[in-house]
Scaffold this motif. Structure first.
Motif, PDB file in Angstrom:
ATOM      1  N   ARG A 199     -11.179 -38.095 -52.580  1.00 29.61           N
ATOM      2  CA  ARG A 199     -11.101 -38.366 -51.148  1.00 29.61           C
ATOM      3  C   ARG A 199      -9.688 -38.759 -50.717  1.00 29.61           C
ATOM      4  NH1 ARG A 199     -13.925 -42.760 -50.157  1.00 29.61           N
ATOM      5  NH2 ARG A 199     -14.794 -43.159 -52.215  1.00 29.61           N
ATOM      6  N   VAL A 200      -9.014 -39.543 -51.538  1.00 26.39           N
ATOM      7  CA  VAL A 200      -7.660 -39.980 -51.178  1.00 26.39           C
ATOM      8  C   VAL A 200      -6.685 -38.815 -51.221  1.00 26.39           C
ATOM      9  CG1 VAL A 200      -5.717 -41.421 -51.885  1.00 26.39           C
ATOM     10  CG2 VAL A 200      -8.014 -42.371 -51.861  1.00 26.39           C
ATOM     11  N   VAL A 201      -6.763 -37.998 -52.261  1.00 26.24           N
ATOM     12  CA  VAL A 201      -5.858 -36.851 -52.379  1.00 26.24           C
ATOM     13  C   VAL A 201      -6.078 -35.889 -51.220  1.00 26.24           C
ATOM     14  CG1 VAL A 201      -5.313 -34.802 -53.741  1.00 26.24           C
ATOM     15  CG2 VAL A 201      -5.593 -37.015 -54.873  1.00 26.24           C
ATOM     16  N   GLY A 202      -7.334 -35.702 -50.818  1.00 32.39           N
ATOM     17  CA  GLY A 202      -7.617 -34.797 -49.712  1.00 32.39           C
ATOM     18  C   GLY A 202      -7.181 -35.337 -48.373  1.00 32.39           C
ATOM     19  N   ALA A 203      -7.337 -36.641 -48.157  1.00 30.65           N
ATOM     20  CA  ALA A 203      -7.047 -37.225 -46.844  1.00 30.65           C
ATOM     21  C   ALA A 203      -5.593 -37.650 -46.698  1.00 30.65           C
ATOM     22  CB  ALA A 203      -7.956 -38.430 -46.605  1.00 30.65           C
ATOM     23  N   ALA A 204      -4.982 -38.163 -47.768  1.00 29.68           N
ATOM     24  CA  ALA A 204      -3.612 -38.688 -47.673  1.00 29.68           C
ATOM     25  C   ALA A 204      -2.864 -38.405 -48.973  1.00 29.68           C
ATOM     26  CB  ALA A 204      -3.644 -40.184 -47.378  1.00 29.68           C
ATOM     27  N   PRO A 205      -2.330 -37.203 -49.137  1.00 26.70           N
ATOM     28  CA  PRO A 205      -1.644 -36.844 -50.396  1.00 26.70           C
ATOM     29  C   PRO A 205      -0.483 -37.766 -50.745  1.00 26.70           C
ATOM     30  CG  PRO A 205      -2.037 -34.897 -49.041  1.00 26.70           C
ATOM     31  CD  PRO A 205      -2.377 -36.079 -48.198  1.00 26.70           C
ATOM     32  N   GLN A 206       0.271 -38.184 -49.737  1.00 18.72           N
ATOM     33  CA  GLN A 206       1.412 -39.060 -50.018  1.00 18.72           C
ATOM     34  C   GLN A 206       0.944 -40.412 -50.558  1.00 18.72           C
ATOM     35  OE1 GLN A 206       4.513 -38.155 -49.943  1.00 18.72           O
ATOM     36  NE2 GLN A 206       4.114 -36.122 -49.084  1.00 18.72           N
ATOM     37  N   ALA A 207      -0.086 -40.976 -49.940  1.00 23.08           N
ATOM     38  CA  ALA A 207      -0.630 -42.251 -50.426  1.00 23.08           C
ATOM     39  C   ALA A 207      -1.209 -42.092 -51.822  1.00 23.08           C
ATOM     40  CB  ALA A 207      -1.701 -42.756 -49.464  1.00 23.08           C
ATOM     41  N   ALA A 208      -1.805 -40.928 -52.096  1.00 21.70           N
ATOM     42  CA  ALA A 208      -2.374 -40.676 -53.422  1.00 21.70           C
ATOM     43  C   ALA A 208      -1.297 -40.694 -54.495  1.00 21.70           C
ATOM     44  CB  ALA A 208      -3.112 -39.342 -53.426  1.00 21.70           C
ATOM     45  N   ARG A 209      -0.120 -40.146 -54.166  1.00 22.53           N
ATOM     46  CA  ARG A 209       0.977 -40.155 -55.138  1.00 22.53           C
ATOM     47  C   ARG A 209       1.430 -41.581 -55.434  1.00 22.53           C
ATOM     48  NH1 ARG A 209       2.749 -35.775 -51.784  1.00 22.53           N
ATOM     49  NH2 ARG A 209       2.388 -33.776 -52.817  1.00 22.53           N
ATOM     50  N   TYR A 210       1.520 -42.408 -54.404  1.00 22.97           N
ATOM     51  CA  TYR A 210       1.881 -43.803 -54.621  1.00 22.97           C
ATOM     52  C   TYR A 210       0.823 -44.522 -55.438  1.00 22.97           C
ATOM     53  CZ  TYR A 210       5.829 -43.621 -51.396  1.00 22.97           C
ATOM     54  OH  TYR A 210       7.037 -43.335 -50.796  1.00 22.97           O
ATOM     55  N   GLY A 211      -0.433 -44.097 -55.303  1.00 18.49           N
ATOM     56  CA  GLY A 211      -1.516 -44.717 -56.058  1.00 18.49           C
ATOM     57  C   GLY A 211      -1.637 -44.201 -57.476  1.00 18.49           C
ATOM     58  N   GLY A 212      -0.812 -43.228 -57.844  1.00 22.22           N
ATOM     59  CA  GLY A 212      -0.835 -42.706 -59.204  1.00 22.22           C
ATOM     60  C   GLY A 212      -1.816 -41.571 -59.423  1.00 22.22           C
ATOM     61  N   PHE A 213      -2.365 -40.998 -58.345  1.00 24.88           N
ATOM     62  CA  PHE A 213      -3.302 -39.886 -58.472  1.00 24.88           C
ATOM     63  C   PHE A 213      -2.528 -38.571 -58.469  1.00 24.88           C
ATOM     64  CE2 PHE A 213      -6.409 -42.804 -56.127  1.00 24.88           C
ATOM     65  CZ  PHE A 213      -6.907 -43.303 -57.327  1.00 24.88           C
ATOM     66  N   SER A 214      -2.809 -37.725 -59.453  1.00 28.00           N
ATOM     67  CA  SER A 214      -2.116 -36.449 -59.582  1.00 28.00           C
ATOM     68  C   SER A 214      -2.767 -35.400 -58.676  1.00 28.00           C
ATOM     69  CB  SER A 214      -2.159 -35.973 -61.036  1.00 28.00           C
ATOM     70  OG  SER A 214      -1.730 -34.633 -61.140  1.00 28.00           O
TER      71      SER A 214
END
Length: 361
Positions: free
Chosen positions: A227-242
């Motif tokens: 859900r995070v990668v789909g909704a906010a890719p930039q925030a996902a990168r900061y969260g460590g999600f590839s």
């Protein structure tokens, strides 16, 4: 000078979000009835036969269950994929390849018996769907190729694969020349859930898949990542999600579930591989995913609505002579109207006054 533009709403109302699919279905009935009346059919009868008769005729309930099951399974996989902002349009091809892999196991074990045959077919179907989904995943992550095009184009290749197999290497030698495989052994057929009906165990399995999908998406780290990668890719990168890993994960889940649905269909209603095995479930499940608001539980209800149009379309052909494409017309109307309703739910029209020089006021 007065102009108009779309302005995004801060937070759409939850009631509006869930009322939009209902409104889309109702409007599809009205517009569909108008279209068929305009071309010479009884529009009201068309809506009655397609949307109401399958519910009032108890003999058709088992058909609804059988047709809703693959839509639920494929739709859950697509809901996960679309939540990740990955656009898998080729679930039909993954469904077909899953059925082909499962058929390969059924033919290889022909004449054998054992509880392990059906689980092996299920595994083969899921692996086949995942393998086929891995192609657009690889092309997207390594070469930047749009997965919409690759997944869609691969569907046509899968259909041709079925045609080749049932006409050459897998053709039934006792089939009187018909392009089909031999009938599966008893151990390779899904058992009937209710004696005297065609409802097989794949129906409750579909419900379980949707419940598991809901739990994973709402209560697990993997679902949160998607859900995070789909909704906010930039925030996902900061969260460590590839982002790359999420694309692979979404496509493999979607492809695996589509392939699993293909296994259930080939071992349930068909009990052999035939040229008519591609049934457009993969395309219709796209509508089910969006109509269900990309929520696995919502997909159950959306799939039931679309199953009604399938069964009702078949009834309408025999009762009032509607064309074969009638159910597809209503399904397309539902999707179009749902997208239009979403636009109004998420955006509002705002009037803007501009000066002669173009300055906005």
């Amino acid at each position: 000078m007065l102009q108009y533009r779309l302005e995004k709403r801060a937070e759409p109302s939850r009631i509006m979000l869930y009322a939009a699919p209902v409104l889309a279905v109702v409007l599809a009935m009205i517009i569909g009835a108008t279209i068929f009346a305009a071309i010479g059919y009884d529009g009201i009868a068309a809506v009655r036969e397609i949307f109401l008769t399958p519910l009032t005729n108890s003999y058709k309930w088992q058909d609804l269950a059988i047709k809703a099951a693959p839509l639920i399974i494929i739709g859950v996989g697509l809901a996960v994929c679309y939540r990740a902002n990955v656009w898998n349009i080729g679930a039909e091809g993954q469904y077909v390849v899953g059925g082909v892999f499962a058929t390969g196991v059924a033919l290889a074990t022909y004449g054998m018996s054992g509880w392990w045959i059906l689980p092996l077919m299920a595994l083969a179907g899921a692996v086949g769907g995942m393998a086929y989904a891995a192609i657009p995943a690889f092309l997207r992550t390594r070469l930047g190729v749009n997965e919409i095009l690759t997944s869609l184009m691969l569907t046509y290749a899968s259909v041709q694969l079925v045609y080749y197999l049932v006409r050459a290497p897998w053709k039934d030698p006792m089939g009187m020349g018909f392009p089909q495989t031999r009938l599966f052994s008893e151990a390779a057929r899904l058992p009937t859930l209710i004696p005297g009906t065609i409802v097989h165990v794949g129906v409750p399995i579909a419900i379980v898949v949707a419940i598991i999908g809901w739990f994973v998406m709402k209560r697990s780290l993997m679902g949160f990542q998607v859900r995070v990668v789909g909704a906010a890719p930039q925030a996902a990168r900061y969260g460590g999600f590839s982002h790359t890993r999420t694309i692979w994960l979404a496509l493999l889940i979607s492809g695996g579930l589509a392939g699993f649905a293909g296994m259930l269909e080939v071992s349930g209603p068909f009990q052999r591989l035939v040229p008519g095995f591609p049934t457009n479930y993969g395309y219709t499940a796209i509508i089910a995913a969006f109509l269900g608001r990309l929520n696995p539980i919502g997909v159950i209800f959306a799939s039931l609505v679309l199953a009604i149009t399938f069964v009702g379309g078949e009834l309408a052909q025999t009762t009032i002579g509607l064309p074969n494409a009638a159910s597809g017309i209503f399904q397309a109307l539902i999707l179009f109207l749902l997208l239009a309703a979403d636009l109004l739910v998420r955006y509002r029209v705002r009037s803007v006054s501009t000066s002669p020089r173009g300055a906005t006021t």
